[in-house]
Design a protein around this motif. Structure first.
Motif, PDB file in Angstrom:
ATOM      1  N   TYR A  37       1.109  10.530  -3.457  1.00 53.40           N
ATOM      2  CA  TYR A  37       0.709  10.957  -2.122  1.00 53.40           C
ATOM      3  C   TYR A  37       1.953  11.062  -1.242  1.00 53.40           C
ATOM      4  O   TYR A  37       2.839  10.190  -1.262  1.00 53.40           O
ATOM      5  CB  TYR A  37      -0.290   9.977  -1.512  1.00 53.40           C
ATOM      6  CG  TYR A  37      -1.562   9.840  -2.316  1.00 53.40           C
ATOM      7  CD1 TYR A  37      -2.149  10.961  -2.916  1.00 53.40           C
ATOM      8  CD2 TYR A  37      -2.174   8.600  -2.494  1.00 53.40           C
ATOM      9  CE1 TYR A  37      -3.307  10.849  -3.658  1.00 53.40           C
ATOM     10  CE2 TYR A  37      -3.329   8.488  -3.237  1.00 53.40           C
ATOM     11  CZ  TYR A  37      -3.894   9.609  -3.816  1.00 53.40           C
ATOM     12  OH  TYR A  37      -5.041   9.489  -4.553  1.00 53.40           O
ATOM     13  N   THR A  38       1.984  12.122  -0.408  1.00 54.21           N
ATOM     14  CA  THR A  38       3.162  12.346   0.446  1.00 54.21           C
ATOM     15  C   THR A  38       2.793  12.576   1.901  1.00 54.21           C
ATOM     16  O   THR A  38       3.582  12.256   2.789  1.00 54.21           O
ATOM     17  CB  THR A  38       3.950  13.559  -0.057  1.00 54.21           C
ATOM     18  OG1 THR A  38       3.081  14.697  -0.131  1.00 54.21           O
ATOM     19  CG2 THR A  38       4.568  13.293  -1.424  1.00 54.21           C
ATOM     20  N   THR A  39       1.624  13.104   2.204  1.00 54.63           N
ATOM     21  CA  THR A  39       1.260  13.410   3.592  1.00 54.63           C
ATOM     22  C   THR A  39       0.603  12.206   4.248  1.00 54.63           C
ATOM     23  O   THR A  39       0.160  11.259   3.578  1.00 54.63           O
ATOM     24  CB  THR A  39       0.306  14.617   3.636  1.00 54.63           C
ATOM     25  OG1 THR A  39      -0.898  14.292   2.918  1.00 54.63           O
ATOM     26  CG2 THR A  39       0.961  15.835   3.004  1.00 54.63           C
ATOM     27  N   ASN A  66      -3.616   7.757   4.712  1.00 53.44           N
ATOM     28  CA  ASN A  66      -4.763   7.132   5.378  1.00 53.44           C
ATOM     29  C   ASN A  66      -5.946   7.000   4.435  1.00 53.44           C
ATOM     30  O   ASN A  66      -6.670   5.989   4.456  1.00 53.44           O
ATOM     31  CB  ASN A  66      -5.152   7.945   6.612  1.00 53.44           C
ATOM     32  CG  ASN A  66      -4.106   7.864   7.705  1.00 53.44           C
ATOM     33  OD1 ASN A  66      -3.403   6.856   7.818  1.00 53.44           O
ATOM     34  ND2 ASN A  66      -3.994   8.908   8.510  1.00 53.44           N
ATOM     35  N   LEU A  67      -6.180   8.018   3.629  1.00 50.03           N
ATOM     36  CA  LEU A  67      -7.259   7.922   2.636  1.00 50.03           C
ATOM     37  C   LEU A  67      -6.978   6.834   1.611  1.00 50.03           C
ATOM     38  O   LEU A  67      -7.889   6.122   1.169  1.00 50.03           O
ATOM     39  CB  LEU A  67      -7.446   9.276   1.943  1.00 50.03           C
ATOM     40  CG  LEU A  67      -7.959  10.430   2.825  1.00 50.03           C
ATOM     41  CD1 LEU A  67      -7.973  11.729   2.035  1.00 50.03           C
ATOM     42  CD2 LEU A  67      -9.354  10.111   3.358  1.00 50.03           C
ATOM     43  N   MET A 127       0.824  -1.209   0.000  1.00 56.50           N
ATOM     44  CA  MET A 127       0.000   0.000   0.000  1.00 56.50           C
ATOM     45  C   MET A 127       0.855   1.254   0.000  1.00 56.50           C
ATOM     46  O   MET A 127       0.525   2.249  -0.678  1.00 56.50           O
ATOM     47  CB  MET A 127      -0.943  -0.020   1.213  1.00 56.50           C
ATOM     48  CG  MET A 127      -2.062  -1.045   1.090  1.00 56.50           C
ATOM     49  SD  MET A 127      -3.335  -0.877   2.344  1.00 56.50           S
ATOM     50  CE  MET A 127      -2.428  -1.309   3.816  1.00 56.50           C
ATOM     51  N   ASN A 128       1.947   1.262   0.745  1.00 57.73           N
ATOM     52  CA  ASN A 128       2.834   2.423   0.730  1.00 57.73           C
ATOM     53  C   ASN A 128       3.481   2.621  -0.638  1.00 57.73           C
ATOM     54  O   ASN A 128       3.641   3.753  -1.110  1.00 57.73           O
ATOM     55  CB  ASN A 128       3.911   2.263   1.797  1.00 57.73           C
ATOM     56  CG  ASN A 128       3.345   2.329   3.194  1.00 57.73           C
ATOM     57  OD1 ASN A 128       2.225   2.810   3.404  1.00 57.73           O
ATOM     58  ND2 ASN A 128       4.103   1.855   4.166  1.00 57.73           N
ATOM     59  N   ARG A 129       3.823   1.522  -1.277  1.00 62.25           N
ATOM     60  CA  ARG A 129       4.415   1.623  -2.609  1.00 62.25           C
ATOM     61  C   ARG A 129       3.402   2.200  -3.605  1.00 62.25           C
ATOM     62  O   ARG A 129       3.733   3.055  -4.441  1.00 62.25           O
ATOM     63  CB  ARG A 129       4.888   0.242  -3.071  1.00 62.25           C
ATOM     64  CG  ARG A 129       5.701   0.287  -4.363  1.00 62.25           C
ATOM     65  CD  ARG A 129       6.026  -1.092  -4.863  1.00 62.25           C
ATOM     66  NE  ARG A 129       6.788  -1.876  -3.908  1.00 62.25           N
ATOM     67  CZ  ARG A 129       6.313  -2.934  -3.258  1.00 62.25           C
ATOM     68  NH1 ARG A 129       5.061  -3.342  -3.484  1.00 62.25           N
ATOM     69  NH2 ARG A 129       7.065  -3.584  -2.411  1.00 62.25           N
ATOM     70  N   GLY A 130       2.148   1.723  -3.501  1.00 57.78           N
ATOM     71  CA  GLY A 130       1.129   2.238  -4.405  1.00 57.78           C
ATOM     72  C   GLY A 130       0.806   3.704  -4.145  1.00 57.78           C
ATOM     73  O   GLY A 130       0.583   4.486  -5.081  1.00 57.78           O
TER      74      GLY A 130
END
Length: 268
Positions: A137-139, A144-145, A128-131
């Motif tokens: 997305y950076t914040t 979370n969204l 999920m972080n990779r996607g």
């Protein structure tokens, strides 16, 4: 149970007649290998002059109190708790539910298989972080969204240790622990190991003595060091006030400059 039969109560002045006691087979006084445990003592069994004779008002509860109960001479200690009869069965009664052999022959009591519960796999935060990073997305709020919209779970095959490939081992590998080499029997008979140990201890003792002699050398003090290397002599200098160093003399009592230098020189 032991029963006791006594005669009519005699007057107080007359001596008490002996008490006739009848012992049943297997009781505490009958003796033998099959003797039952000694039950609590009763007032009817207490003989005059015995250890547990009570004066005044006597109750059966006095003979059931282990704090005031006295041991009888030549007899084991009695149990102060009332025990059930001979027909009493100690333990728990377990009711048979299997039905025995007829029930087993008629039909088998099979166990129902357990339903396989689908285990909820944990989230794959790495994916999920990779996607989220690829999406720009950076914040933390954007992450979370993204987690709520893209709920990626770990695969079951990755967490299963049975699906992992076994490690590659050489074909000629031998499992187990290596056998230690046998101790030479000839060295044991000639005390070879004792001699080697004694030689090591002697060498260790000699080395310790040498170190001790080195440590016992006289340590040099400041006085001995100054004697060998004396400090350079300090040059004598006249002290003047810092404010008067640049002030020139107003009077000159010497006739000339050479007389003044002779007066200040130490070799004139």
């Amino acid at each position: 149970m032991t029963s006791a039969t006594t005669a009519a109560t005699p007057p107080a002045s007359a001596p008490a007649p002996p008490v006739a006691v009848r012992c049943d087979p297997g009781s505490d006084m009958a003796g033998g290998k099959g003797a039952a445990p000694r039950r609590p003592l009763t007032l009817a069994e207490v003989e005059p002059g015995s250890e547990n004779e009570r004066l005044g008002v006597a109750r059966d509860s006095m003979l059931c109190n282990p704090r005031i109960m006295k041991a009888e001479l030549g007899k084991p200690q009695r149990n102060c708790y009332t025990l059930p009869g001979i027909d009493f069965a100690y333990g728990l009664y377990i009711e048979r539910t299997d039905g025995g052999v007829p029930e087993a022959i008629g039909h088998w009591n099979t166990v129902k298989p357990r339903t396989h519960l689908v285990r909820e796999m944990p989230r794959d935060y790495i994916a999920m972080n990779r996607g989220a990073l690829k999406a720009g997305y950076t914040t933390a709020r954007e992450y979370n969204l993204y987690y709520k919209t893209k709920d990626i779970r770990c695969k079951d095959d990755e967490n299963s240790r049975f699906n992992k490939c076994p490690p590659e081992l050489p074909a000629d590998m031998t499992y187990g622990i290596k056998t230690q080499s046998c101790t030479p029997f000839f060295d044991l008979l000639h005390h070879r190991y004792q001699q080697l140990w004694m030689e090591q201890q002697r060498a260790l003792t000699i080395a310790q003595r040498g170190e001790k002699k080195k440590k016992e050398k006289v340590r040099e003090t400041r006085t001995t060091v100054l004697r060998k290397n004396p400090l350079p002599p300090k040059e004598e200098s006249f002290w003047h006030l810092p404010s008067l160093e640049k002030v020139k003399p107003h009077l000159s009592t010497f006739p000339d400059r050479e007389a003044r230098q002779k007066a200040f020189s130490a070799t004139h």
